[in-house]
Design a protein around this motif. Structure first.
Motif, PDB file in Angstrom:
ATOM      1  N   MET A   1       0.848  -1.191   0.000  1.00 22.82           N
ATOM      2  CA  MET A   1       0.000   0.000   0.000  1.00 22.82           C
ATOM      3  C   MET A   1       0.882   1.238   0.000  1.00 22.82           C
ATOM      4  SD  MET A   1      -2.950   1.222   2.681  1.00 22.82           S
ATOM      5  CE  MET A   1      -4.094  -0.014   2.105  1.00 22.82           C
ATOM      6  N   THR A   2       0.628   2.155  -0.939  1.00 22.87           N
ATOM      7  CA  THR A   2       1.421   3.373  -1.041  1.00 22.87           C
ATOM      8  C   THR A   2       0.840   4.452  -0.157  1.00 22.87           C
ATOM      9  OG1 THR A   2       0.092   4.219  -2.870  1.00 22.87           O
ATOM     10  CG2 THR A   2       1.937   2.774  -3.443  1.00 22.87           C
ATOM     11  N   THR A   3       1.600   5.559  -0.037  1.00 29.33           N
ATOM     12  CA  THR A   3       1.126   6.676   0.772  1.00 29.33           C
ATOM     13  C   THR A   3      -0.186   7.217   0.227  1.00 29.33           C
ATOM     14  OG1 THR A   3       3.392   7.259   1.303  1.00 29.33           O
ATOM     15  CG2 THR A   3       1.717   8.946   1.664  1.00 29.33           C
ATOM     16  N   THR A   4      -0.288   7.271  -1.133  1.00 26.55           N
ATOM     17  CA  THR A   4      -1.510   7.760  -1.751  1.00 26.55           C
ATOM     18  C   THR A   4      -2.684   6.854  -1.413  1.00 26.55           C
ATOM     19  OG1 THR A   4      -0.248   8.682  -3.588  1.00 26.55           O
ATOM     20  CG2 THR A   4      -2.617   8.376  -3.932  1.00 26.55           C
ATOM     21  N   PRO A  11     -13.877   4.243   5.084  1.00 29.93           N
ATOM     22  CA  PRO A  11     -14.136   4.078   6.524  1.00 29.93           C
ATOM     23  C   PRO A  11     -14.110   2.636   7.004  1.00 29.93           C
ATOM     24  CG  PRO A  11     -15.599   5.724   5.596  1.00 29.93           C
ATOM     25  CD  PRO A  11     -14.865   5.122   4.443  1.00 29.93           C
ATOM     26  N   LYS A  12     -14.809   1.705   6.303  1.00 29.33           N
ATOM     27  CA  LYS A  12     -14.852   0.311   6.745  1.00 29.33           C
ATOM     28  C   LYS A  12     -13.471  -0.316   6.683  1.00 29.33           C
ATOM     29  CE  LYS A  12     -19.693  -0.648   5.626  1.00 29.33           C
ATOM     30  NZ  LYS A  12     -20.626  -1.510   4.855  1.00 29.33           N
ATOM     31  N   LYS A  13     -12.753  -0.034   5.603  1.00 30.19           N
ATOM     32  CA  LYS A  13     -11.408  -0.590   5.475  1.00 30.19           C
ATOM     33  C   LYS A  13     -10.469   0.044   6.498  1.00 30.19           C
ATOM     34  CE  LYS A  13     -11.453  -2.051   0.644  1.00 30.19           C
ATOM     35  NZ  LYS A  13     -10.775  -1.954  -0.665  1.00 30.19           N
ATOM     36  N   GLU A  14     -10.768   1.285   6.880  1.00 29.63           N
ATOM     37  CA  GLU A  14      -9.942   1.968   7.858  1.00 29.63           C
ATOM     38  C   GLU A  14      -9.990   1.240   9.196  1.00 29.63           C
ATOM     39  OE1 GLU A  14      -9.979   6.304  10.052  1.00 29.63           O
ATOM     40  OE2 GLU A  14     -10.248   6.220   7.881  1.00 29.63           O
ATOM     41  N   VAL A  15     -11.177   0.778   9.605  1.00 28.55           N
ATOM     42  CA  VAL A  15     -11.323   0.033  10.851  1.00 28.55           C
ATOM     43  C   VAL A  15     -10.518  -1.261  10.786  1.00 28.55           C
ATOM     44  CG1 VAL A  15     -12.935  -1.186  12.350  1.00 28.55           C
ATOM     45  CG2 VAL A  15     -13.567   1.033  11.372  1.00 28.55           C
ATOM     46  N   ASN A  16     -10.634  -1.976   9.659  1.00 29.06           N
ATOM     47  CA  ASN A  16      -9.893  -3.214   9.489  1.00 29.06           C
ATOM     48  C   ASN A  16      -8.390  -2.969   9.450  1.00 29.06           C
ATOM     49  OD1 ASN A  16     -12.284  -4.696   9.359  1.00 29.06           O
ATOM     50  ND2 ASN A  16     -12.423  -4.530   7.131  1.00 29.06           N
ATOM     51  N   SER A  17      -7.995  -1.869   8.836  1.00 25.92           N
ATOM     52  CA  SER A  17      -6.575  -1.530   8.756  1.00 25.92           C
ATOM     53  C   SER A  17      -6.015  -1.262  10.148  1.00 25.92           C
ATOM     54  CB  SER A  17      -6.368  -0.290   7.874  1.00 25.92           C
ATOM     55  OG  SER A  17      -6.835  -0.515   6.566  1.00 25.92           O
ATOM     56  N   ALA A  20      -5.619  -4.533  12.098  1.00 22.28           N
ATOM     57  CA  ALA A  20      -4.451  -5.306  11.654  1.00 22.28           C
ATOM     58  C   ALA A  20      -3.156  -4.690  12.183  1.00 22.28           C
ATOM     59  CB  ALA A  20      -4.423  -5.366  10.126  1.00 22.28           C
ATOM     60  N   ILE A  21      -3.097  -3.375  12.183  1.00 21.58           N
ATOM     61  CA  ILE A  21      -1.909  -2.682  12.690  1.00 21.58           C
ATOM     62  C   ILE A  21      -1.749  -2.908  14.183  1.00 21.58           C
ATOM     63  CG2 ILE A  21      -0.916  -0.400  13.113  1.00 21.58           C
ATOM     64  CD1 ILE A  21      -2.183   0.459  10.412  1.00 21.58           C
ATOM     65  N   LEU A  22      -2.837  -2.814  14.939  1.00 23.33           N
ATOM     66  CA  LEU A  22      -2.777  -2.998  16.386  1.00 23.33           C
ATOM     67  C   LEU A  22      -2.382  -4.428  16.746  1.00 23.33           C
ATOM     68  CD1 LEU A  22      -5.893  -0.939  17.530  1.00 23.33           C
ATOM     69  CD2 LEU A  22      -3.485  -0.326  17.778  1.00 23.33           C
ATOM     70  N   LYS A  23      -2.867  -5.393  15.993  1.00 22.04           N
ATOM     71  CA  LYS A  23      -2.503  -6.787  16.230  1.00 22.04           C
ATOM     72  C   LYS A  23      -1.006  -6.994  16.019  1.00 22.04           C
ATOM     73  CE  LYS A  23      -3.591 -11.520  14.792  1.00 22.04           C
ATOM     74  NZ  LYS A  23      -4.434 -12.373  13.899  1.00 22.04           N
ATOM     75  N   ALA A  24      -0.487  -6.418  14.949  1.00 15.95           N
ATOM     76  CA  ALA A  24       0.950  -6.521  14.673  1.00 15.95           C
ATOM     77  C   ALA A  24       1.754  -5.753  15.715  1.00 15.95           C
ATOM     78  CB  ALA A  24       1.248  -5.977  13.277  1.00 15.95           C
ATOM     79  N   SER A  41       8.820  -2.529  11.348  1.00 14.53           N
ATOM     80  CA  SER A  41       8.507  -3.930  11.569  1.00 14.53           C
ATOM     81  C   SER A  41       6.997  -4.145  11.707  1.00 14.53           C
ATOM     82  CB  SER A  41       9.227  -4.438  12.831  1.00 14.53           C
ATOM     83  OG  SER A  41       8.909  -5.780  13.086  1.00 14.53           O
ATOM     84  N   VAL A  42       6.338  -3.244  12.418  1.00 17.76           N
ATOM     85  CA  VAL A  42       4.877  -3.333  12.562  1.00 17.76           C
ATOM     86  C   VAL A  42       4.212  -3.219  11.197  1.00 17.76           C
ATOM     87  CG1 VAL A  42       2.827  -2.238  13.546  1.00 17.76           C
ATOM     88  CG2 VAL A  42       4.921  -2.400  14.907  1.00 17.76           C
ATOM     89  N   ALA A  43       4.673  -2.272  10.391  1.00 12.18           N
ATOM     90  CA  ALA A  43       4.101  -2.075   9.060  1.00 12.18           C
ATOM     91  C   ALA A  43       4.292  -3.313   8.196  1.00 12.18           C
ATOM     92  CB  ALA A  43       4.758  -0.861   8.393  1.00 12.18           C
ATOM     93  N   ARG A  44       5.461  -3.933   8.298  1.00 16.69           N
ATOM     94  CA  ARG A  44       5.744  -5.131   7.504  1.00 16.69           C
ATOM     95  C   ARG A  44       4.841  -6.286   7.919  1.00 16.69           C
ATOM     96  NH1 ARG A  44      10.603  -4.870   8.186  1.00 16.69           N
ATOM     97  NH2 ARG A  44      10.889  -6.276   9.954  1.00 16.69           N
ATOM     98  N   GLN A  45       4.667  -6.475   9.235  1.00 16.33           N
ATOM     99  CA  GLN A  45       3.813  -7.564   9.724  1.00 16.33           C
ATOM    100  C   GLN A  45       2.349  -7.341   9.358  1.00 16.33           C
ATOM    101  OE1 GLN A  45       4.536  -8.974  13.832  1.00 16.33           O
ATOM    102  NE2 GLN A  45       6.288  -7.588  13.854  1.00 16.33           N
ATOM    103  N   ALA A  46       1.923  -6.077   9.394  1.00 18.88           N
ATOM    104  CA  ALA A  46       0.521  -5.758   9.084  1.00 18.88           C
ATOM    105  C   ALA A  46       0.278  -5.634   7.588  1.00 18.88           C
ATOM    106  CB  ALA A  46       0.124  -4.455   9.775  1.00 18.88           C
ATOM    107  N   ASN A  47       1.377  -5.608   6.818  1.00 19.46           N
ATOM    108  CA  ASN A  47       1.294  -5.483   5.362  1.00 19.46           C
ATOM    109  C   ASN A  47       0.719  -4.138   4.924  1.00 19.46           C
ATOM    110  OD1 ASN A  47       1.840  -6.548   2.796  1.00 19.46           O
ATOM    111  ND2 ASN A  47      -0.266  -7.306   2.561  1.00 19.46           N
ATOM    112  N   PHE A  48       1.157  -3.077   5.621  1.00 24.66           N
ATOM    113  CA  PHE A  48       0.771  -1.718   5.262  1.00 24.66           C
ATOM    114  C   PHE A  48       2.014  -0.833   5.218  1.00 24.66           C
ATOM    115  CE2 PHE A  48      -3.292  -3.183   7.104  1.00 24.66           C
ATOM    116  CZ  PHE A  48      -4.147  -2.834   6.075  1.00 24.66           C
ATOM    117  N   ASN A  49       1.882   0.292   4.550  1.00 23.80           N
ATOM    118  CA  ASN A  49       2.957   1.265   4.535  1.00 23.80           C
ATOM    119  C   ASN A  49       3.032   1.957   5.894  1.00 23.80           C
ATOM    120  OD1 ASN A  49       4.233   4.016   4.068  1.00 23.80           O
ATOM    121  ND2 ASN A  49       4.468   3.108   2.027  1.00 23.80           N
ATOM    122  N   LYS A  50       4.250   2.217   6.381  1.00 25.23           N
ATOM    123  CA  LYS A  50       4.390   2.819   7.709  1.00 25.23           C
ATOM    124  C   LYS A  50       3.765   4.211   7.786  1.00 25.23           C
ATOM    125  CE  LYS A  50       9.038   4.754   7.058  1.00 25.23           C
ATOM    126  NZ  LYS A  50      10.430   4.748   7.579  1.00 25.23           N
TER     127      LYS A  50
END
Length: 204
Positions: A1-4, A11-17, A20-24, A41-50
């Motif tokens: 996932m890029t910065t853009t 909104p719904k995906k934001e909750v899921n995102s 996932a970040i909090l779990k990581a 490391s958290v971003a890598r585990q959650a599969n999101f951009n930091k």
């Protein structure tokens, strides 16, 4: 996932995102502590951009605060669902702490790294434990526990009992001869908890 992409999360995906970040984050803080944890490391585990993590939580301190509160809220939801019987309550939290080792490790890391500064979300967390104290008062009012014991003192004792095997498993194993995850230890410790709570019952 890029910065853009991060700036356009629905909104719904934001909750899921965030979930996932909090779990990581819990896993990272449990393994490395607050000081040693890395946002990358958290971003890598959650599969999101930091950059998405910084957008939601501002910095590492904010991420730790949110991660810890998410675990407390998860447990807080169960307060009204657990039985009033004190033995069953202790057995429940003993096994819950063994199951959720990351939560226990996060609390240990918080204790080790605290230098006297105010605790994260202290009023909210005090309210969390006050609910448990109120449950003890309820048990006393119903005659399940003697009212000669101060409920705050009991809360401290019970907290020590349910956390000990999970926080110092090597000592529990050396003393009992059983690994804390074994069926033998769980049966033994539950019997110990039951015996202790019997001693707290009102005298005839």
């Amino acid at each position: 996932m890029t910065t853009t992409d991060a700036e356009m999360v629905p909104p719904k995906k934001e909750v899921n995102s965030q979930a996932a970040i909090l779990k990581a984050a819990i896993k990272e803080f449990a393994e490395r502590g607050v000081d040693g944890a890395r946002i990358e490391s958290v971003a890598r585990q959650a599969n999101f951009n930091k950059s998405l993590i910084y957008r939601y939580f501002t910095d590492k301190h904010g991420l730790f605060e949110a991660a810890l509160q998410s675990k407390l809220e998860e447990r807080n939801e169960n307060v009204e669902k657990i039985p009033v019987d004190i033995t069953e309550i202790l057995q429940f939290y003993f096994e819950e702490n063994l199951r959720d080792q990351n939560y226990v490790r996060v609390l240990l890391n918080e204790a080790q790294q605290n230098n006297g500064a105010p605790l994260i979300d202290e009023p909210w967390r005090q309210d969390y434990y006050q609910k448990h104290i109120n449950r003890l008062k309820q048990s006393q009012a119903e005659g399940a526990i003697s009212d000669e014991f101060d409920p705050v003192c009991l809360m401290l004792i019970f907290t020590a009992l349910v956390f000990f095997p999970a926080t110092l498993p090597q000592l529990a194993q050396l003393i009992s001869g059983h690994n804390v995850d074994s069926a033998e230890f769980k049966e033994f410790w539950n019997e110990c908890l039951a015996a202790i709570t019997k001693l707290l019952q009102p005298r005839e």
